[in-house]
Design a protein around this motif. Structure first.
Motif, PDB file in Angstrom:
ATOM      1  N   GLY A 104      38.338   3.943  64.821  1.00  0.00           N
ATOM      2  CA  GLY A 104      37.820   3.355  65.862  1.00  0.00           C
ATOM      3  C   GLY A 104      38.044   1.839  65.910  1.00  0.00           C
ATOM      4  N   GLU A 105      37.866   1.433  67.376  1.00  0.00           N
ATOM      5  CA  GLU A 105      38.224  -0.162  67.480  1.00  0.00           C
ATOM      6  C   GLU A 105      37.270  -0.914  66.526  1.00  0.00           C
ATOM      7  OE1 GLU A 105      39.252  -1.101  71.875  1.00  0.00           O
ATOM      8  OE2 GLU A 105      38.544   1.191  71.861  1.00  0.00           O
ATOM      9  N   SER A 106      37.599  -2.081  66.310  1.00  0.00           N
ATOM     10  CA  SER A 106      36.935  -3.056  65.660  1.00  0.00           C
ATOM     11  C   SER A 106      35.374  -3.261  66.480  1.00  0.00           C
ATOM     12  CB  SER A 106      37.726  -4.381  65.534  1.00  0.00           C
ATOM     13  OG  SER A 106      36.879  -5.186  65.043  1.00  0.00           O
ATOM     14  N   GLY A 107      34.433  -3.256  65.694  1.00  0.00           N
ATOM     15  CA  GLY A 107      33.018  -3.194  66.278  1.00  0.00           C
ATOM     16  C   GLY A 107      32.349  -2.093  66.527  1.00  0.00           C
ATOM     17  N   ALA A 108      33.380  -0.648  66.464  1.00  0.00           N
ATOM     18  CA  ALA A 108      32.808   0.680  66.743  1.00  0.00           C
ATOM     19  C   ALA A 108      31.460   0.925  65.764  1.00  0.00           C
ATOM     20  CB  ALA A 108      33.775   1.490  66.619  1.00  0.00           C
ATOM     21  N   GLY A 109      31.238   0.224  64.726  1.00  0.00           N
ATOM     22  CA  GLY A 109      30.062   0.574  64.012  1.00  0.00           C
ATOM     23  C   GLY A 109      30.379   1.455  62.559  1.00  0.00           C
ATOM     24  N   LYS A 110      31.729   1.449  62.339  1.00  0.00           N
ATOM     25  CA  LYS A 110      32.283   2.030  61.234  1.00  0.00           C
ATOM     26  C   LYS A 110      31.494   1.548  59.831  1.00  0.00           C
ATOM     27  CE  LYS A 110      36.547   1.058  61.933  1.00  0.00           C
ATOM     28  NZ  LYS A 110      36.528   0.120  63.300  1.00  0.00           N
ATOM     29  N   SER A 111      31.725  -0.009  59.794  1.00  0.00           N
ATOM     30  CA  SER A 111      31.159  -0.418  58.541  1.00  0.00           C
ATOM     31  C   SER A 111      29.627  -0.421  58.269  1.00  0.00           C
ATOM     32  CB  SER A 111      31.465  -2.089  58.439  1.00  0.00           C
ATOM     33  OG  SER A 111      32.939  -2.104  58.445  1.00  0.00           O
ATOM     34  N   MET A 112      29.118  -0.526  59.440  1.00  0.00           N
ATOM     35  CA  MET A 112      27.499  -0.562  59.445  1.00  0.00           C
ATOM     36  C   MET A 112      26.989   1.007  59.032  1.00  0.00           C
ATOM     37  SD  MET A 112      26.205  -3.302  60.310  1.00  0.00           S
ATOM     38  CE  MET A 112      27.431  -4.685  60.409  1.00  0.00           C
ATOM     39  N   THR A 113      27.953   1.966  59.747  1.00  0.00           N
ATOM     40  CA  THR A 113      27.634   3.362  59.087  1.00  0.00           C
ATOM     41  C   THR A 113      27.574   3.358  57.460  1.00  0.00           C
ATOM     42  OG1 THR A 113      28.480   4.204  61.162  1.00  0.00           O
ATOM     43  CG2 THR A 113      28.236   5.753  59.172  1.00  0.00           C
ATOM     44  N   GLU A 126      19.871  -0.686  63.511  1.00  0.00           N
ATOM     45  CA  GLU A 126      19.642  -1.676  64.647  1.00  0.00           C
ATOM     46  C   GLU A 126      19.459  -3.107  64.152  1.00  0.00           C
ATOM     47  OE1 GLU A 126      15.969   1.213  66.638  1.00  0.00           O
ATOM     48  OE2 GLU A 126      15.434  -0.291  65.352  1.00  0.00           O
ATOM     49  N   PHE A 127      19.698  -4.095  64.869  1.00  0.00           N
ATOM     50  CA  PHE A 127      19.578  -5.555  64.667  1.00  0.00           C
ATOM     51  C   PHE A 127      18.351  -6.060  65.599  1.00  0.00           C
ATOM     52  CE2 PHE A 127      23.853  -4.874  63.031  1.00  0.00           C
ATOM     53  CZ  PHE A 127      23.690  -5.479  61.863  1.00  0.00           C
ATOM     54  N   PRO A 128      17.255  -6.252  65.300  1.00  0.00           N
ATOM     55  CA  PRO A 128      16.443  -7.118  66.158  1.00  0.00           C
ATOM     56  C   PRO A 128      16.914  -8.326  66.307  1.00  0.00           C
ATOM     57  CG  PRO A 128      15.675  -6.519  63.839  1.00  0.00           C
ATOM     58  CD  PRO A 128      16.938  -6.138  63.787  1.00  0.00           C
ATOM     59  N   VAL A 152      16.421  -5.457  70.882  1.00  0.00           N
ATOM     60  CA  VAL A 152      16.974  -4.538  69.596  1.00  0.00           C
ATOM     61  C   VAL A 152      18.362  -4.309  70.094  1.00  0.00           C
ATOM     62  CG1 VAL A 152      16.728  -2.851  67.973  1.00  0.00           C
ATOM     63  CG2 VAL A 152      14.702  -4.037  68.722  1.00  0.00           C
ATOM     64  N   LEU A 153      19.390  -4.585  69.198  1.00  0.00           N
ATOM     65  CA  LEU A 153      20.899  -4.151  69.710  1.00  0.00           C
ATOM     66  C   LEU A 153      20.846  -3.074  68.519  1.00  0.00           C
ATOM     67  CD1 LEU A 153      22.719  -7.379  69.332  1.00  0.00           C
ATOM     68  CD2 LEU A 153      22.106  -5.964  71.213  1.00  0.00           C
ATOM     69  N   THR A 154      21.764  -1.741  69.339  1.00  0.00           N
ATOM     70  CA  THR A 154      22.203  -0.480  68.300  1.00  0.00           C
ATOM     71  C   THR A 154      23.441  -0.530  67.986  1.00  0.00           C
ATOM     72  OG1 THR A 154      20.021   0.391  69.489  1.00  0.00           O
ATOM     73  CG2 THR A 154      21.463   1.874  68.354  1.00  0.00           C
ATOM     74  N   ALA A 155      23.530  -0.884  66.900  1.00  0.00           N
ATOM     75  CA  ALA A 155      25.102  -0.833  66.384  1.00  0.00           C
ATOM     76  C   ALA A 155      25.655   0.495  66.338  1.00  0.00           C
ATOM     77  CB  ALA A 155      24.941  -1.808  65.133  1.00  0.00           C
ATOM     78  N   VAL A 156      24.687   1.418  65.442  1.00  0.00           N
ATOM     79  CA  VAL A 156      25.070   2.667  65.297  1.00  0.00           C
ATOM     80  C   VAL A 156      23.983   3.776  65.933  1.00  0.00           C
ATOM     81  CG1 VAL A 156      25.387   4.538  63.704  1.00  0.00           C
ATOM     82  CG2 VAL A 156      26.257   2.082  63.037  1.00  0.00           C
ATOM     83  N   ARG A 177      30.473  -4.874  74.512  1.00  0.00           N
ATOM     84  CA  ARG A 177      29.635  -5.243  73.278  1.00  0.00           C
ATOM     85  C   ARG A 177      28.366  -4.674  73.383  1.00  0.00           C
ATOM     86  NH1 ARG A 177      30.687 -11.357  74.576  1.00  0.00           N
ATOM     87  NH2 ARG A 177      29.581 -10.985  76.139  1.00  0.00           N
ATOM     88  N   LEU A 178      27.549  -4.722  72.145  1.00  0.00           N
ATOM     89  CA  LEU A 178      26.397  -3.965  72.073  1.00  0.00           C
ATOM     90  C   LEU A 178      25.474  -4.278  72.914  1.00  0.00           C
ATOM     91  CD1 LEU A 178      25.809  -4.161  68.419  1.00  0.00           C
ATOM     92  CD2 LEU A 178      26.792  -2.418  69.527  1.00  0.00           C
ATOM     93  N   THR A 179      25.245  -5.542  73.617  1.00  0.00           N
ATOM     94  CA  THR A 179      24.495  -5.714  74.595  1.00  0.00           C
ATOM     95  C   THR A 179      24.729  -5.299  76.017  1.00  0.00           C
ATOM     96  OG1 THR A 179      25.734  -7.969  74.846  1.00  0.00           O
ATOM     97  CG2 THR A 179      23.805  -8.123  73.540  1.00  0.00           C
TER      98      THR A 179
HETATM   99  N1  LIG Z   1      23.878  -9.699  61.974  1.00  0.00           N
HETATM  100  C1  LIG Z   1      24.454  -8.797  63.231  1.00  0.00           C
HETATM  101  N2  LIG Z   1      23.678  -9.144  64.129  1.00  0.00           N
HETATM  102  C2  LIG Z   1      24.132  -8.390  65.287  1.00  0.00           C
HETATM  103  N3  LIG Z   1      25.057  -7.532  65.451  1.00  0.00           N
HETATM  104  C3  LIG Z   1      25.699  -7.244  64.397  1.00  0.00           C
HETATM  105  C4  LIG Z   1      25.592  -7.896  63.111  1.00  0.00           C
HETATM  106  N4  LIG Z   1      26.567  -7.607  62.332  1.00  0.00           N
HETATM  107  C5  LIG Z   1      27.093  -6.650  63.281  1.00  0.00           C
HETATM  108  N5  LIG Z   1      26.800  -6.523  64.243  1.00  0.00           N
HETATM  109  C6  LIG Z   1      27.474  -5.477  65.245  1.00  0.00           C
HETATM  110  O1  LIG Z   1      27.366  -4.227  64.915  1.00  0.00           O
HETATM  111  C7  LIG Z   1      28.681  -3.615  65.585  1.00  0.00           C
HETATM  112  C8  LIG Z   1      29.215  -2.886  64.426  1.00  0.00           C
HETATM  113  O2  LIG Z   1      29.968  -3.496  63.490  1.00  0.00           O
HETATM  114  P1  LIG Z   1      30.740  -2.780  62.474  1.00  0.00           P
HETATM  115  O3  LIG Z   1      30.188  -1.820  61.801  1.00  0.00           O
HETATM  116  O4  LIG Z   1      30.961  -4.016  61.311  1.00  0.00           O
HETATM  117  O5  LIG Z   1      32.159  -2.496  63.152  1.00  0.00           O
HETATM  118  P2  LIG Z   1      33.392  -1.829  62.674  1.00  0.00           P
HETATM  119  O6  LIG Z   1      33.302  -1.675  61.019  1.00  0.00           O
HETATM  120  O7  LIG Z   1      33.480  -0.630  63.302  1.00  0.00           O
HETATM  121  O8  LIG Z   1      34.456  -2.815  63.200  1.00  0.00           O
HETATM  122  C9  LIG Z   1      29.525  -4.759  66.028  1.00  0.00           C
HETATM  123  O9  LIG Z   1      29.353  -4.540  67.289  1.00  0.00           O
HETATM  124  C10 LIG Z   1      28.811  -5.993  65.661  1.00  0.00           C
HETATM  125  O10 LIG Z   1      29.038  -7.065  66.698  1.00  0.00           O
END
Ligand SMILES: Nc1ncnc2c1ncn2[C@@H]1O[C@H](COP(=O)(O)OP(=O)(O)O)[C@@H](O)[C@H]1O
Ligand code: SF4
Ligand SMILES: [Mg+2]
Lengths: 330, 322
Positions: free
Chosen positions: B40-49, B12-14, B19-23, B276-278
């Motif tokens: 997955g497309e860019s922004g899918a949450g791969k890096s965050m996972t 999550e990102f508060p 609160v946005l849920t990225a994963v 978008r997450l929003t």
């Molecule tokens: N600091 C942040 N605040 C809010 N949202 C974020 C932040 N950093 C990343 N995100 C969101 O988290 C989501 C997942 O990002 P990420 O895991 O990097 O995607 P991927 O690696 O699949 O391209 C994205 O939608 C991005 O907008």
């Protein structure tokens, strides 16, 4: 490296020649030097006679050449005010300024870098925020105001520290030092603190900003991914990368310290080159002014050249003589 | 027991607007020595996972729920210093850009040796010997000379080899490689992937390989996970998922229809874009773009459930009839 050194030295010489030219022009155009030597009621013939004797009727370029050659040997002529060789006056005053600037420079680094690191690593701490505000004050108050405040508090009210002079100095052959006596050390505290305050806050803010920037860098993230200890990451990996701009600014500011020493020396009646220079300005004592100008410029040039060399020590990417990018594609 | 188990992970990102849920509720596991591809497309949450698994989420990002277990032991609730000891030693990571992953002011040898000695106590001379062996292992010629050189003296591909050595030198059993070749010249990408695969296989190290390149997934991964809008859409053995995807989104990625012959190497553009997450839509996040969407897709959220020899999150497999 050698090419680099030679090039930097050539540049330094060019700068010094230009400065010497300006100093030389001061002689020519800040009043007539003849007036300063002959008595008020000298006749026109006597004046011409002196002019000839001083060879002031030679072509400009020749006179300039003579000035440079003399200056290079440390000969700036005789002070108009007290008829002593300028070089002797400077030699007498130089240790006082050098010790003041040295202590101020060390203070600004020894306090500025740790405080900068601290405020970067704990940006939300009460102490950090307090320091940030204090540093704003330090950077915006004119130094003579802080100097006078320091005197008021520590000399007048508390009576702990002297408000003027160098205390007792000891002759160690070619240098009069205040480092070896208690009064000398005590006398250094207020002036050096006043002098370093601006630099100190500048370095603290710079280290903080750089540190925050560097901590976001990919190689810091990767260092964390490698499981390195925080201590290693902060004080080895991050700090070394923040040092490059710090060295730059510090080099520039060291020159600033020498220049600002004029004010500090005036406020604290510190018997240094700055005070000498202010007296010289009051009396239009051109040889002293010219010598001061050349001396300070020389210090600037030396500092700047050293800074460039220091970069090479810190940043391996600048060591141009090394075998570069010998790697082929993967 | 799987080497890594991720269960209902939430990142999550508060923010000021909530609160946005990225994963969102992501579950998967990685077996010993297995290579799991993640697409997955860019922004899918791969890096965050990946960042959540290795404990490097950057604040304000945080784990909002779920568990991460390594060898059955939870690692998502470790103290910062305990987690630091896991990083590098048990889980390694490789990031996108080798040009910026190495500290420019230290020789590669110094960086290798400090990593080795942080995790494996040994005399400096022995660590140096190991460092040279590692450079040789990742294919750096004349390693005993190159070890004392600085990163800028290496080419991009060579630097990424050094990065791989750095990630592996404390012998972790899991490597998270987040688009490790995206920043590299096309001509060296395949070599780096082949190297990564070889060193993992030789050490029986598992890997989570995030990439955009379906060709890489096909050649390297054992299984593949497909992410969409912070959720897991599908996961399964790589050959089957590529040939016969269960989830409509995966099918879209593969170019709609499973076909024999050359597969498209790059992700094919699907009509529309990821939300978008929003403003993630209610029900299935994919429903505005899904060619097979049914009425329920707009209000029922599909759960990941076993489909064929893998799992997929799609209402079509939940017995919801049209
Ligand atoms: N600091 C942040 N605040 C809010 N949202 C974020 C932040 N950093 C990343 N995100 C969101 O988290 C989501 C997942 O990002 P990420 O895991 O990097 O995607 P991927 O690696 O699949 O391209 C994205 O939608 C991005 O907008
Ligand atoms: S749940 Fe509905 S919208 Fe989502 S992928 Fe399946 S069919 Fe498409
Ligand atoms: Mg990413």
């Amino acid at each position: 490296m050698l090419v680099f050194l030679v090039r930097r030295l050539l540049q330094a010489v060019m700068v010094m020649l230009a400065v010497a030219f300006i100093a030389f022009l001061m002689f020519r155009y800040l009043g007539d030097p003849v007036n300063n030597i002959v008595s008020q009621d000298a006749t026109q013939e006597q004046r011409e006679e002196v002019r000839k004797r001083l060879r002031l009727d030679d072509p400009l370029i020749l006179q300039y050449g003579r000035f440079v050659v003399n200056a290079a040997q440390g000969d700036f002529g005789v002070s108009y005010r007290n008829s002593r060789p300028v070089s002797a006056l400077l030699a007498e005053r130089f240790p006082a300024t050098a010790e003041l600037v040295l202590v101020a420079a060390i203070l600004s680094l020894a306090l500025g870098i740790p405080l900068g690191i601290y405020t970067a690593l704990k940006p939300r701490g009460v102490l950090s925020q307090g320091l940030q505000i204090l540093s704003l004050v330090g950077i915006s108050l004119p130094t003579f105001v802080t100097g006078i405040l320091l005197i008021l508090v520590f000399s007048v009210w508390l009576g702990w520290l002297p408000s003027f002079g160098r205390g007792d100095v000891i002759d160690i052959g070619w240098w009069w030092t205040g480092f070896l006596t208690a009064t000398g050390l005590k006398a250094l505290i207020l002036p050096s603190f006043m002098l370093c305050l601006f630099q100190l806050t500048l370095i603290m803010r710079l280290v903080r900003a750089e540190m925050l920037e560097v901590l976001r860098a990919d190689y810091i993230k990767f260092a964390r991914a490698r499981g390195l200890r925080n201590r290693t990451i902060h004080f080895r990996h991050a700090l070394k990368n923040t040092l490059i701009p710090v060295v730059t600014i510090f080099g520039l500011q060291l020159g600033g310290l020498i220049a600002f020493a004029i004010i500090t020396e005036t406020v604290f009646q510190w018997p240094g080159m700055g005070a000498l220079f202010i007296q010289a300005v009051n009396f239009t004592d051109v040889p002293v002014m010219a010598a001061y100008l050349v001396m300070v410029s020389l210090l600037f040039v030396i500092i700047n050249t050293s800074v460039d060399l220091l970069y090479n020590v810190i940043d391996p990417r600048l060591r141009t003589d090394q075998t570069r990018a010998t790697g082929r594609g993967a | 027991m799987a080497l890594l188990e991720v269960e209902n992970l939430k990142v999550e990102f508060p923010t000021r607007k909530g609160v946005l849920t990225a994963v969102d509720n992501v579950s998967f596991s990685v077996e010993q020595g297995e290579i799991l591809g993640v697409v997955g497309e860019s922004g899918a949450g791969k890096s965050m996972t990946g960042a959540a698994v290795i404990g490097l989420l950057e604040p304000p990002g945080r784990i909002g729920g779920g568990q991460i277990r390594l060898d059955g032991k939870r690692i998502d609730n470790l103290s910062p210093d305990e987690m630091r000891k896991v990083r590098g030693r048990h889980i390694g990571a490789i990031f996108q850009d080798p040009l910026t992953s190495l500290n420019p002011l230290f020789t590669v040898g110094k960086q290798l040796i400090e990593t080795i000695r942080t995790h494996l106590p040994m005399p400096a001379a022995e660590a140096r010997k190991r460092a040279i062996e590692w450079l040789a292992e990742v294919g750096i010629p004349a390693p005993d000379r190159r070890i004392d050189q600085y990163p800028h003296q290496f080419s991009g591909g060579m630097r990424q080899r050094v990065v791989i050595a750095l990630a592996l030198c404390a012998e972790p059993r899991l490597i998270i490689a987040d688009e490790p070749t995206t920043a590299l010249d096309v001509s060296v990408q395949a070599q780096i992937i082949a190297l990564l695969k070889r060193v993992c296989r030789e050490r029986n190290a598992a890997a989570i390989l995030v990439t955009h390149d379906m060709g890489v997934i096909a050649e390297t991964a054992d299984r593949v996970a497909v992410m969409y809008a912070g959720r897991l859409a599908e996961i399964g053995p790589v050959a089957r998922v590529l040939q016969k995807p269960s989830h409509p989104y995966t099918a879209g990625l593969m170019g709609s229809i499973p076909r024999i012959g050359p597969r498209p190497d790059r992700l094919v553009q699907i009509e529309g874009s990821m939300p978008r997450l929003t403003d993630i839509p209610k029900g299935c996040a994919f429903n505005p773009r899904c060619p097979k969407a049914i009425a329920e897709c707009h209000h029922l959220r599909p759960e990941l459930r076993p489909v064929a020899d893998g799992a997929a999150a799609c209402l079509l497999y939940e017995g919801v009839t049209q």
